[in-house]
Scaffold this active site. Structure first.
Site, PDB file in Angstrom:
ATOM      1  N   CYS A  60     -27.653 -12.562 -16.985  1.00 24.44           N
ATOM      2  CA  CYS A  60     -28.221 -12.547 -16.123  1.00 24.44           C
ATOM      3  C   CYS A  60     -28.570 -11.744 -14.486  1.00 24.44           C
ATOM      4  CB  CYS A  60     -29.588 -13.161 -16.859  1.00 24.44           C
ATOM      5  SG  CYS A  60     -30.055 -12.955 -18.213  1.00 24.44           S
ATOM      6  N   ARG A 112     -32.239  -8.901 -18.588  1.00 26.49           N
ATOM      7  CA  ARG A 112     -32.036 -10.177 -19.197  1.00 26.49           C
ATOM      8  C   ARG A 112     -31.021  -9.840 -20.094  1.00 26.49           C
ATOM      9  NH1 ARG A 112     -36.160 -11.995 -24.321  1.00 26.49           N
ATOM     10  NH2 ARG A 112     -35.026 -14.405 -24.891  1.00 26.49           N
ATOM     11  N   GLY A 156     -28.689 -18.094 -16.131  1.00 28.62           N
ATOM     12  CA  GLY A 156     -27.699 -18.917 -16.714  1.00 28.62           C
ATOM     13  C   GLY A 156     -28.011 -19.622 -17.534  1.00 28.62           C
ATOM     14  N   GLU A 157     -27.647 -21.442 -18.254  1.00 23.02           N
ATOM     15  CA  GLU A 157     -28.300 -21.750 -18.948  1.00 23.02           C
ATOM     16  C   GLU A 157     -28.289 -23.509 -18.789  1.00 23.02           C
ATOM     17  OE1 GLU A 157     -26.555 -22.321 -23.564  1.00 23.02           O
ATOM     18  OE2 GLU A 157     -25.284 -20.989 -22.137  1.00 23.02           O
ATOM     19  N   ASP A 173     -35.188 -21.946 -22.275  1.00 18.15           N
ATOM     20  CA  ASP A 173     -34.282 -22.840 -20.872  1.00 18.15           C
ATOM     21  C   ASP A 173     -35.428 -22.792 -19.769  1.00 18.15           C
ATOM     22  OD1 ASP A 173     -32.882 -21.147 -20.709  1.00 18.15           O
ATOM     23  OD2 ASP A 173     -31.435 -21.529 -20.603  1.00 18.15           O
TER      24      ASP A 173
END
Length: 298
Positions: free
Chosen positions: A35, A83, A110-111, A134
């Site tokens: 992203c 995205r 990120g994650e 998330d």
């Protein structure tokens, strides 16, 4: 990826252009997808052209997020997002993402590996989620715990910009700096940020001028020492730090540090190898959370 984030397609160097080899590396780096975020914050109110500048920053990072784009704007901020859909592929997972009344907006790259655990805590406290991503944990986690309380709870790799209509703009980066985040401050009037240096230069938010103080570090170590970048005035937000922009001031604060070496709980255990194996297995499981096919490289 580091070369792409620092130099980008503008390929700035200290005499005009980077060598052909580096240019080739940049073209290959464009195959890397993740992203991309961007934004401009003006405490005194957006100026004409700011929203268009953010759109250009977002377009300059299209290779990072080919699945969708989004934008948000009010009287003081413009945010953009590219995205790469990993979790919650529906429209509900698109960014910028806000809370119920829209007073908080976030763009994020990120994650968060423990987002399901945090989501459960927030649901128990009465927060309402509209997605299974998330990203939304950042929105409601900030509402519940504040920025430092949220950051202390996050396990993951991330860089995000969070706009609070009542207080200002917050930029934050993960503990080890896995995800990039760069910003340029124009006096007290404007703060611009993006996932890549080139995005700031392309939209005119930062000058197309080399930072000569970065040259010694680049020649000695093969990379530019943080927080400097290859572009004059553009800074890299340090790992384990967040920046709060409000009333024309930018305060950068550390929220995490590795600290001095000390025996870990694992090393005190009677079965350290088993406990280490369990930790590695848990980390691997958390890294495999995805709504799209996964790949493994050894």
């Amino acid at each position: 990826a580091a070369i792409l984030d620092q130099f980008g397609a503008s390929a700035l160097d200290f005499g005009g252009r980077l060598p052909h080899l580096v240019g080739a590396t940049i073209r290959e780096a464009h195959l890397i997808r993740m992203c991309g975020i961007a934004g401009i914050f003006r405490p005194g109110g957006l100026a004409p052209g700011d929203a268009e500048a953010v759109a250009r920053m977002t377009d300059a990072q299209i290779h990072r997020g080919p699945d969708a784009e989004g934008c948000y704007q009010d009287d003081r901020v413009a945010l953009g997002h590219r995205r790469l859909a990993i979790l919650d592929l529906s429209e509900a997972g698109r960014q910028p993402m806000g809370n119920e009344d829209g007073s908080i907006q976030v763009v994020y790259n990120g994650e968060i590996y423990n987002y399901q655990e945090l989501r459960g805590e927030l649901l128990a406290d009465g927060h309402v989620f509209r997605s299974n991503s998330d990203t939304e944990v950042l929105v409601h986690g900030y509402e519940q715990w504040g920025i430092e309380g949220l950051l202390r709870r996050l396990r993951g790799m991330f860089a995000f910009g969070l706009y609070d209509r009542h207080s200002g703009l917050i930029l934050a980066r993960d503990r080890l700096g896995i995800k990039p985040l760069y910003y340029y401050q124009e006096g007290t009037a404007r703060l611009a940020f993006a996932s890549e240096v080139k995005a700031l230069v392309r939209c005119g938010a930062a000058p197309d001028e080399a930072e000569r103080e970065a040259l010694p570090g680049f020649l000695l170590f093969g990379s530019v020492p943080s927080p400097l970048t290859t572009v004059k005035g553009v800074l890299c937000l340090l790992p384990g730090h967040y920046a709060l922009a409000a009333d024309g001031r930018v305060q950068v604060k550390r929220y995490w540090d590795l600290g001095p070496s000390s025996p870990s709980d694992v090393s005190k255990s009677d079965r350290p190898m088993e406990e280490l194996g369990a930790l590695l297995a848990r980390a691997s499981r958390e890294h495999l959370l995805s709504d799209v096919p996964l790949g493994v490289f050894l």
